[in-house]
Design a protein around this motif. Structure first.
Motif, mmCIF file in Angstrom:
data_model
loop_
_atom_site.group_PDB
_atom_site.id
_atom_site.type_symbol
_atom_site.label_atom_id
_atom_site.label_comp_id
_atom_site.label_asym_id
_atom_site.label_seq_id
_atom_site.Cartn_x
_atom_site.Cartn_y
_atom_site.Cartn_z
ATOM 1 N N GLU A 135 0.833 -1.213 0.000
ATOM 2 C CA GLU A 135 0.000 0.000 0.000
ATOM 3 C C GLU A 135 0.856 1.246 0.000
ATOM 4 O O GLU A 135 0.511 2.245 -0.642
ATOM 5 N N CYS A 136 1.978 1.151 0.704
ATOM 6 C CA CYS A 136 2.899 2.293 0.733
ATOM 7 C C CYS A 136 3.406 2.585 -0.667
ATOM 8 O O CYS A 136 3.454 3.734 -1.107
ATOM 9 N N VAL A 139 0.629 4.120 -2.732
ATOM 10 C CA VAL A 139 0.418 5.515 -2.348
ATOM 11 C C VAL A 139 1.535 6.387 -2.914
ATOM 12 O O VAL A 139 1.299 7.474 -3.438
ATOM 13 N N LYS A 140 2.747 5.840 -2.858
ATOM 14 C CA LYS A 140 3.907 6.557 -3.370
ATOM 15 C C LYS A 140 3.751 6.820 -4.871
ATOM 16 O O LYS A 140 3.955 7.938 -5.349
ATOM 17 N N LYS A 142 0.961 6.736 -6.549
ATOM 18 C CA LYS A 142 -0.159 7.652 -6.776
ATOM 19 C C LYS A 142 0.270 9.085 -6.490
ATOM 20 O O LYS A 142 -0.103 10.008 -7.212
ATOM 21 N N TYR A 143 1.036 9.206 -5.479
ATOM 22 C CA TYR A 143 1.483 10.547 -5.099
ATOM 23 C C TYR A 143 2.333 11.162 -6.211
ATOM 24 O O TYR A 143 2.150 12.322 -6.590
#
Ligand SMILES: Nc1ncnc2c1ncn2[C@@H]1O[C@H](COP(=O)(O)OP(=O)(O)OP(=O)(O)O)[C@@H](O)[C@H]1O
Length: 798
Positions: A135-136, A139-140, A142-143
């Motif tokens: 998930e990290c 998220v990374k 996506k960020y």
């Protein structure tokens, strides 16, 4: 001994009891008490035993002593009994506790179940850990996507506003100007934020529009609010160039550098960059470097060099490996905070002012450039960026005539003007997207090369004075800025839009033209329809007329036959022999009356055009006149024609002539008027090739017309045949009809003119038909002839 044994046993039990009591705190106290009692009892038993030993030693003292001893041992026995009971109780208690302990141990350690549960938990933990990492990563990712999207959108916003933007700033009237009674020539319309008007000396007004107009009362903060979006682009990796342009004393330095109380764009920009880089410190690492230099008389001077000896070092612009322009040896100060920046800016501008004081009496005799280099690194994906932000305070743009300079000063002014005009050329070339950008024409533009154009952002402050004294310079500056702004308001997209617009414009023009053509064609179609209607009307009249003539002809024939019969009868009466000889012939004549309507045996209409009938044994005597008559009946025919003229049927057939074969000299055959006798098949000069040509449309059209008229009038007309054989286009047909409809006199036939005009009974009312009738002829079949035989010219007007 027995007592001692019992005591020891009791003690051992007590100890046992103590051990097991750890598992049950409530029983500890009880056991303690029991132990204490046991110890006390044991001590007492010991004493008693000692006493007994002593009595054993003194065996000789008598039985009385023994009795008294027995009395003394009774309580001990009782005590012993009590102790025995206690021991029994303790034993029971011990057994119960043992059982309890055993039960507790079995329940407390579930063994494999706990172990498997622990294993499950650790597996789940691992799974969750893995999931967390995944998930990290997501998220990374996506960020990063969001970051690039934000960057793109932000850039798009800037581009939409225009990569080259122009702000106008007007300073307030200075104290001196007010004292001198100078008035403001700049008018700001409150409803039009981005516009200003200049009141010229003749009271006329000139309007200028920019991306933003700052009024005299606008402070430094409001100026920076409009500037900051462009500045922020440098942190996203874009090169940015901001420069202030205008005549001396209009506030260029005030806008760019400002004062300690009113800090300008330079300081605020660096402040903003530090603020944003701190905000992004979680995922981006920025390093900011500052350089300061001036271009004076086309020489580069480093303003951050502390050692004055080094300042004489010549700085040159070199192209780096990545294509950017670098100045080797230029000081790049790594800055970490705003205080440091302010100190640097101060020392740099002092160095400039010192230099300029030495060289000029005007402060703006050089271009002052502050370069901020931003090195960025993404902490997420390690991506690195390097971008430059140029903050330029240009030298005064006043014309040479305005400041009276000579010698060295004149040279300075020339350099300034040259570099400013080079800057204007570069911006114009960039905005008009020309292939060659003339950046090398001056040091200033050469240095700014990689920060001008492409996806770099350029912002120009045009500084003006409101004073009437500076009107000329103000107009010059505003015109230059308008040129810069007017060329482009956006990136290449804008250019594409213009191309599209041009395409649409062309299409619209074509559509307009087509519409006109369609209208013209529609008009001509309408006029042709009208003419067709007129022709049909004429045809109908011809048909009527023809019927009338046929009936007249029939009448004539009847009369003639009667006369002939009478004449024959009289002749036969005079000579009966001759009469008997001629009788069968007469019968034949009577029987074989010429048909009223075309014979069934006649050749088909189309076939006639192509068919060459066999030569007649007797060559026919064709008349060239349009009316060829039977020689014996000339009077009748002329009478008939006169009658026709009298009937005022004005719509005469174009070729309403009758070609009749003259009677054979020595033949028994009955005379029959030959229809279509005028067709060139019998003409000696007839040319079969030419005759075949009328098969073409024009001839067919004529034949069709004639058919409508009643198939009565065919006269061989070499000129007509010739025309028909050579003019084939549909246009020619129209033209030919125009020729036929024209009032211009025909050459040979009296029927060549337009029937309606000759007749006078039917007059066209439609304006187009009238116009067409009045129109001069443009087409001439003779022209074709003329082309073939240049000696002969067209007789018709061209
Ligand atoms: N918007 C403003 N508000 C108040 N004062 C201003 C403003 N603009 C300029 N001034 C004042 O006008 C004077 C001239 O400004 P400045 O020196 O910045 O002009 P300049 O165009 O840089 O001239 P030069 O080309 O000689 O450097 C300064 O005293 C400055 O404080």
């Amino acid at each position: 001994m027995c007592v001692v044994f019992l005591q020891i046993q009791t003690l051992s039990h007590s100890c046992n009891h103590i051990v097991f009591d750890y598992n049950k705190p409530s029983s500890i106290c009880e056991s303690d008490r029991t132990l204490e009692t046991a110890i006390c009892d044991t001590e007492q038993v010991g004493e008693n035993t000692a006493l007994m030993d002593d009595s054993d030693v003194s065996d000789g003292h008598g039985a009385q002593e023994m009795c008294s001893d027995a009395v003394q041992t009774l309580p001990i026995l009782q005590k012993f009994e009590q102790l025995s009971n206690q021991v029994q109780n303790l034993k029971k208690e011990h057994a119960a506790l043992c059982n309890e302990v055993n039960g507790i141990t079995a329940n407390s350690f579930p063994g494999s179940e706990v172990f498997s549960a622990l294993q499950d938990l650790s597996t789940e933990h691992e799974h969750l850990k893995k999931k967390y990492h995944e998930e990290c990563e997501l998220v990374k990712k996506k960020y990063l996507e969001e970051c690039s999207e934000r960057k793109r959108l932000y850039n798009e916003v800037i581009e939409l506003k225009g990569n080259i933007r122009v702000f106008c700033r007007c300073r307030p009237l200075s104290q001196d100007e007010i004292a001198n009674g100078s008035t403001s020539v700049v008018d700001f319309d409150s409803s039009q934020e981005n516009e200003l008007q200049i009141i010229c000396s003749d009271s006329s007004r000139k309007q200028f529009k920019f991306d933003h107009v700052f009024r005299p009362d606008d402070n430094q903060e409001s100026v920076f609010i409009q500037t900051s979006p462009i500045v922020t682009s440098v942190l996203d990796g874009y090169n940015v160039c901001i420069f202030a342009y205008g005549q001396t004393g209009t506030g260029k330095t005030f806008t760019m550098e400002g004062t300690p109380e009113n800090r300008g764009v330079n300081y605020r920009t660096l402040e903003d960059l530090f603020r944003i880089s701190n905000e992004r410190s979680g995922f981006m690492r920025y390093e900011l470097f500052v350089s300061m230099l001036e271009v004076y008389n086309e020489k580069i001077r480093d303003l951050l060099i502390e050692n004055s000896n080094q300042s004489s070092k010549k700085l040159e612009i070199k192209q780096a490996a990545d294509g950017t322009q670098e100045v080797p040896g230029l000081v790049e100060a790594h800055v970490y905070g705003t205080d440091e920046v302010w100190e640097l800016l101060k020392s740099g501008s002092q160095a400039r002012s010192v230099g300029s004081t030495n060289a000029n009496e005007f402060s703006s005799r050089s271009h002052c450039l502050l370069r901020v280099t931003v090195n960025g690194e993404s902490l997420i994906n390690g991506q690195k960026t390097k971008s430059h932000l140029w903050l330029v305070d240009l030298a005064g743009s006043e014309r040479m005539g305005r400041i009276e300079v000579e010698g060295e000063r004149l040279k300075e002014s020339q350099f300034i003007n040259k570099s400013l005009s080079a800057l204007g050329d570069v911006i114009s070339a960039l905005a008009s997207k020309t292939a060659h950008i003339p950046t090398r024409n001056s040091k200033l533009t050469h240095m700014l090369q990689s920060s001008l154009g492409g996806d770099c952002k350029t912002l120009m402050f045009v500084q003006i004075s409101p004073s009437a004294v500076d009107l000329g310079e103000t107009l010059c500056s505003l015109n230059f800025a308008s040129r810069v702004r007017g060329i482009e308001h956006g990136p290449a997209r804008k250019q594409a839009d213009l191309t599209e617009l041009f395409k649409y414009k062309q299409l619209a023009e074509k559509a307009k033209h087509d519409e006109k053509e369609i209208k013209k064609l529609r008009d001509s179609l309408q006029s042709l329809q009208l003419r067709l209607a007129a022709r049909e009307h004429i045809c109908r009249n011809f048909q009527d007329k023809n019927r009338e003539l046929e009936s007249q002809l029939a009448e004539e024939r009847k009369t003639r036959l009667k006369q002939e019969t009478r004449a024959l009868a009289s002749v036969s009466a005079q000579s009966p022999a001759l009469s008997s000889l001629n009788q069968p012939h007469m019968t034949t004549i009577v029987e074989k009356k010429p048909p009223m309507f075309p014979s069934k045996l006649r050749l088909p209409l189309r076939g006639i055009s192509n068919f060459l009938p066999p030569r007649s044994p007797v060559p026919p005597r064709m008349t060239k006149t349009s009316t060829s008559i039977y020689p014996n009946n000339k009077e009748n025919v002329s009478k008939m024609m006169t009658t026709a003229a009298k009937t005022k049927t004005l719509l005469k057939a174009r070729r309403g002539s009758y070609a009749v074969r003259p009677p054979p000299v020595a033949t028994n055959k009955v005379f029959q008027p030959k229809r279509r006798a005028s067709i060139a098949t019998l003409h000696p000069e007839s040319n079969s090739n030419i005759m075949r040509t009328p098969l073409n449309s024009s001839s067919n059209a004529r034949l069709r017309t004639d058919r409508m008229v009643g198939r009565q009038s065919f006269v061989w007309d070499p000129q007509r045949v010739w025309r028909a054989s050579r003019v084939e286009t549909p246009l020619s047909r129209l033209k030919e009809s125009a020729v036929m409809a024209t009032p211009i006199a025909p050459r040979s036939s009296k029927f060549r003119g337009s029937p309606p005009t000759q007749a006078g009974s039917w007059k066209p009312k439609h304006p187009t038909v009238i116009a067409l009738q009045k129109k001069q002829l443009v087409w001439s079949p003779l022209k074709f002839r003329g082309m073939r035989n240049s000696s002969r010219k067209s007789l018709l007007p061209s």
